[in-house]
Every structure is written in C-alpha cells, then in structure tokens.
Design an enzyme around this catalytic site. Structure first.
Site, PDB file in Angstrom:
ATOM      1  N   GLY A   1       5.808  -5.257  35.482  1.00  0.00           N
ATOM      2  CA  GLY A   1       6.680  -6.128  36.266  1.00  0.00           C
ATOM      3  C   GLY A   1       6.459  -5.929  37.746  1.00  0.00           C
TER       4      GLY A   1
ATOM      5  N   ASN B   1       9.099  -1.065  34.160  1.00  0.00           N
ATOM      6  CA  ASN B   1      10.064  -1.726  35.044  1.00  0.00           C
ATOM      7  C   ASN B   1      10.368  -3.171  34.658  1.00  0.00           C
ATOM      8  OD1 ASN B   1      11.287  -2.361  37.910  1.00  0.00           O
ATOM      9  ND2 ASN B   1       9.604  -3.808  37.620  1.00  0.00           N
TER      10      ASN B   1
ATOM     11  N   TYR C   1      21.548  -8.103  27.706  1.00  0.00           N
ATOM     12  CA  TYR C   1      20.975  -7.297  28.803  1.00  0.00           C
ATOM     13  C   TYR C   1      21.604  -5.906  28.839  1.00  0.00           C
ATOM     14  CZ  TYR C   1      19.644  -5.986  33.574  1.00  0.00           C
ATOM     15  OH  TYR C   1      19.138  -5.327  34.672  1.00  0.00           O
TER      16      TYR C   1
ATOM     17  N   ALA D   1      23.125  -4.341  26.489  1.00  0.00           N
ATOM     18  CA  ALA D   1      22.726  -3.583  25.290  1.00  0.00           C
ATOM     19  C   ALA D   1      21.310  -3.032  25.479  1.00  0.00           C
ATOM     20  CB  ALA D   1      22.798  -4.477  24.053  1.00  0.00           C
TER      21      ALA D   1
HETATM   22  P1  NAP Z   1      12.214 -10.085  39.086  1.00  0.00           P
HETATM   23  O1  NAP Z   1      12.221 -10.204  40.550  1.00  0.00           O
HETATM   24  O2  NAP Z   1      12.543 -11.264  38.249  1.00  0.00           O
HETATM   25  O3  NAP Z   1      10.817  -9.486  38.591  1.00  0.00           O
HETATM   26  C1  NAP Z   1      10.638  -9.245  37.223  1.00  0.00           C
HETATM   27  C2  NAP Z   1       9.257  -8.713  36.964  1.00  0.00           C
HETATM   28  O4  NAP Z   1       9.113  -8.481  35.542  1.00  0.00           O
HETATM   29  C3  NAP Z   1       8.182  -9.686  37.376  1.00  0.00           C
HETATM   30  O5  NAP Z   1       7.098  -8.973  37.935  1.00  0.00           O
HETATM   31  C4  NAP Z   1       7.763 -10.318  36.059  1.00  0.00           C
HETATM   32  O6  NAP Z   1       6.391 -10.632  36.110  1.00  0.00           O
HETATM   33  C5  NAP Z   1       7.961  -9.176  35.078  1.00  0.00           C
HETATM   34  N1  NAP Z   1       8.158  -9.618  33.705  1.00  0.00           N
HETATM   35  C6  NAP Z   1       9.211 -10.283  33.169  1.00  0.00           C
HETATM   36  N2  NAP Z   1       9.012 -10.512  31.864  1.00  0.00           N
HETATM   37  C7  NAP Z   1       7.795  -9.979  31.569  1.00  0.00           C
HETATM   38  C8  NAP Z   1       7.031  -9.892  30.382  1.00  0.00           C
HETATM   39  N3  NAP Z   1       7.454 -10.395  29.207  1.00  0.00           N
HETATM   40  N4  NAP Z   1       5.826  -9.278  30.432  1.00  0.00           N
HETATM   41  C9  NAP Z   1       5.362  -8.766  31.609  1.00  0.00           C
HETATM   42  N5  NAP Z   1       6.057  -8.806  32.746  1.00  0.00           N
HETATM   43  C10 NAP Z   1       7.262  -9.407  32.732  1.00  0.00           C
HETATM   44  O7  NAP Z   1      13.228  -8.925  38.595  1.00  0.00           O
HETATM   45  P2  NAP Z   1      13.780  -7.631  39.357  1.00  0.00           P
HETATM   46  O8  NAP Z   1      15.100  -7.993  39.907  1.00  0.00           O
HETATM   47  O9  NAP Z   1      12.734  -7.065  40.216  1.00  0.00           O
HETATM   48  O10 NAP Z   1      14.026  -6.665  38.101  1.00  0.00           O
HETATM   49  C11 NAP Z   1      13.067  -5.685  37.743  1.00  0.00           C
HETATM   50  C12 NAP Z   1      13.747  -4.664  36.840  1.00  0.00           C
HETATM   51  O11 NAP Z   1      14.868  -4.103  37.502  1.00  0.00           O
HETATM   52  C13 NAP Z   1      14.273  -5.254  35.548  1.00  0.00           C
HETATM   53  O12 NAP Z   1      14.099  -4.322  34.486  1.00  0.00           O
HETATM   54  C14 NAP Z   1      15.751  -5.433  35.828  1.00  0.00           C
HETATM   55  O13 NAP Z   1      16.535  -5.405  34.661  1.00  0.00           O
HETATM   56  C15 NAP Z   1      16.015  -4.226  36.691  1.00  0.00           C
HETATM   57  N6  NAP Z   1      17.211  -4.346  37.533  1.00  0.00           N
HETATM   58  C16 NAP Z   1      17.261  -5.275  38.538  1.00  0.00           C
HETATM   59  C17 NAP Z   1      18.423  -5.357  39.313  1.00  0.00           C
HETATM   60  C18 NAP Z   1      18.546  -6.338  40.456  1.00  0.00           C
HETATM   61  O14 NAP Z   1      19.665  -6.490  40.980  1.00  0.00           O
HETATM   62  N7  NAP Z   1      17.483  -6.997  40.883  1.00  0.00           N
HETATM   63  C19 NAP Z   1      19.505  -4.509  39.059  1.00  0.00           C
HETATM   64  C20 NAP Z   1      19.410  -3.585  38.022  1.00  0.00           C
HETATM   65  C21 NAP Z   1      18.248  -3.505  37.276  1.00  0.00           C
HETATM   66  P3  NAP Z   1       5.718 -12.017  35.621  1.00  0.00           P
HETATM   67  O15 NAP Z   1       6.654 -13.100  36.007  1.00  0.00           O
HETATM   68  O16 NAP Z   1       4.406 -11.986  36.345  1.00  0.00           O
HETATM   69  O17 NAP Z   1       5.554 -11.846  34.147  1.00  0.00           O
END
Ligand code: NAP
Length: 263
Positions: A13, A90, A156, A158
């Site tokens: 990710g 991630n 999510y 869970a």
């Molecule tokens: P984001 O901006 O939407 O980025 C998500 C990343 O995950 C992208 O690089 C996407 O890449 C990749 N991804 C999604 N589905 C995928 C799949 N099936 N296979 C491979 N890559 C995949 O999200 P983010 O906010 O950075 O979140 C990243 C992590 O942090 C997640 O686990 C999320 O639950 C966690 N998190 C985020 C927050 C927040 O407030 N932002 C808070 C708590 C936890 P592609 O589109 O290139 O596939």
C-alpha cells in the site's frame, strides 16, 4: 539519518497515503524500499520521487489479498535487493457499509484486504526471515477496532481488531527466530483515502483530536520506523497508538477547539 542503512524493506500500500509516507521516511533513513500496490502509474511516481531524493526504491504490482502476488512480492525483494529485513504490511481499505445492508462480498473484501493480507504477507516472508534468523514485521492497524468502535465500519473494525490477536500469537511463535511483530495504530491521518471520503469529514474529525490537528503519513511513518529499527529490539507483540490523543477523552463533549480559554 541512516537508522535503516541498507535494510531491505517491503511496504504494501505504498502507492499513496501512509504507505507512501513510510516508504519516503524509510528511504531517507537509508533503507532499500520495495513499494507494493495495484496502481502501477502511482507506484512509478513514488519510486521516481524517492530516486530523485537519492533513495533506493523499486515497485511491485500486486494485490495483497492474492497469495501468489504476496509470494511474488517477496521473490522480487530477494531478486532486486538480495533479501528482506523489514516487512511493513500497510495496505488497507475503509469503505462504509451499515449492518443490515452490508453484503457478504463487501465484508469479505475488507477482511481479505486488511486482515488476510497480514497472514499472507507474513507467510510469504517467513521462509527467508527464518533462514537469516532475523526480521521485523510492522503492521498498520488502527485505533478503530482495537481501541474504539466506528459506526458503518463493522468489517473494518473487525479486521483491525483481528490484527491485534494476530500479532500477539505471531510474536510468540516467531520470537525463537529473532523475528519481531508489532503494529502502529493510527487515529485520523490526512491521506488520499481520507480525502476521498469528502465533505467536512477531515475538518470535523479535527474536533476529536486533543492536539488539534489531523495526523500526517510521516507521523505514522516515524512510529513505524522506531518499531522497525534496532532501537526497538526488545519490543514484540505490541501496538503503538499514533492519534494526537484522539482515544483519550472520556466524553464526546470536550470542546478542544472551542473558544474556551482552558483548551
Ligand atoms: P489510502 O490513502 O487509500 O492508501 C491505501 C493504499 O493501500 C494504497 O497504496 C493502495 O494502493 C493500497 N491498497 C488498497 N487495496 C489494495 C490491495 N487489494 N492490494 C494492494 N494494495 C492495496 O489509505 P491510507 O489512509 O493511507 O491507509 C493505509 C493504512 O492505514 C490502511 O491499512 C488503513 O486502514 C490504515 N489507517 C488509516 C487511517 C487514516 O486515517 N488514514 C487511520 C487508521 C488506520 P493501490 O490503490 O495502488 O492498490
């Protein structure tokens, strides 16, 4: 600088958001980073930004819920970098679906992307890490699930609570191989994914954060850096909350940003 000099790192990710932040911070600290995601164009762009800053980066196009992609990802790191020291799991998604309306397909998609991926990526890197007798696994979990509930996100929460159970057992099983397993638990972090939610979501969320700001990908990246570094060599099976104090208030009625001279 150089806290991860020549360490070989995979980050899933990493085409945007927190994963991209981890990739940039780790590369700046001397790591060789393999960025994983499905969007090749976006991955290429991050690789070129890191290379422009004199970092070492490659990319791999793959789906984290696909077992053969996860094995291919590890093969690519071994081929390009000669190994893998740190696995940052991630990638994750957070679509909103309400109980009673959520379909099994929607449930399964979140669980397989956020939780089954943790199992697959761990399994994929273990043969190499066990052989070399060391390794670090750092997972991006969330406060949502392990610490709090979030309406519209039962799948999510869970998936993230499942990560808490996973790391405790994995840490015990893998300790004898000198492999540590830890997680960061971010609160609300301003990423492309959160921006897509739209509306006043981000601004409104600020009101729930005692430090008065949304987090940045780098805030999470520096916590992941600590857990991945030798400075954390005696820490395993633990989670580190990165949330500006978001989980602390005991009531919703805490006017952190109101014109109250006590805040
Ligand atoms: P984001 O901006 O939407 O980025 C998500 C990343 O995950 C992208 O690089 C996407 O890449 C990749 N991804 C999604 N589905 C995928 C799949 N099936 N296979 C491979 N890559 C995949 O999200 P983010 O906010 O950075 O979140 C990243 C992590 O942090 C997640 O686990 C999320 O639950 C966690 N998190 C985020 C927050 C927040 O407030 N932002 C808070 C708590 C936890 P592609 O589109 O290139 O596939």
């Amino acid at each position: 600088m150089n806290r991860l000099k020549d360490k070989k790192v995979i980050i899933t990710g990493a085409s945007k958001g927190i994963g991209k932040g981890i990739a940039k911070v780790f590369a700046k600290e001397g790591a060789h980073v393999l960025l994983v995601g499905r969007n090749e164009q976006a991955l290429k762009k991050v690789v070129s930004e890191i290379s422009h800053d004199k970092g070492i980066a490659q990319y791999y196009v793959g789906d984290v819920s696909n077992e053969s992609d996860m094995n291919g990802m590890v093969d690519k790191a071994i081929h390009d970098f000669g190994g893998i020291d740190i696995m940052c799991i991630n990638a994750g998604i957070y679509p909103q679906h309400w109980l009673g309306q959520m379909t099994l397909a929607q449930w399964n998609q979140v669980i397989s992307t956020n939780l089954t991926s943790v199992f697959l990526a761990t399994n994929a890197c273990l043969p190499f890490m066990k052989k070399q007798k060391h390794g670090q696994i750092v997972i991006t979990s969330s406060i949502s699930g392990p610490k709090t509930g979030l309406p519209g996100f039962a799948h999510y929460t869970a998936s993230k609570a499942g990560i808490t159970g996973f790391i405790k057992t994995a840490a015990i099983e893998l300790a004898k191989h000198n492999i540590r397993v830890n997680a960061v638990e971010p609160g609300i972090i301003m990423t492309e994914g959160v921006a897509e939610v739209g509306g006043d979501y981000g601004e409104n969320q600020k009101k729930a954060v005692p430090l008065g700001e949304l987090g940045t990908p780098e805030d999470v990246a520096y916590a992941a850096l600590f857990l991945a570094s030798d400075e954390a060599k005696f820490i395993t099976g633990q989670t580190l909350v990165v949330d500006g104090g978001q989980v602390l208030p005991e009531s919703l009625f805490m006017p952190f940003n109101a014109e109250n001279e006590n805040f």
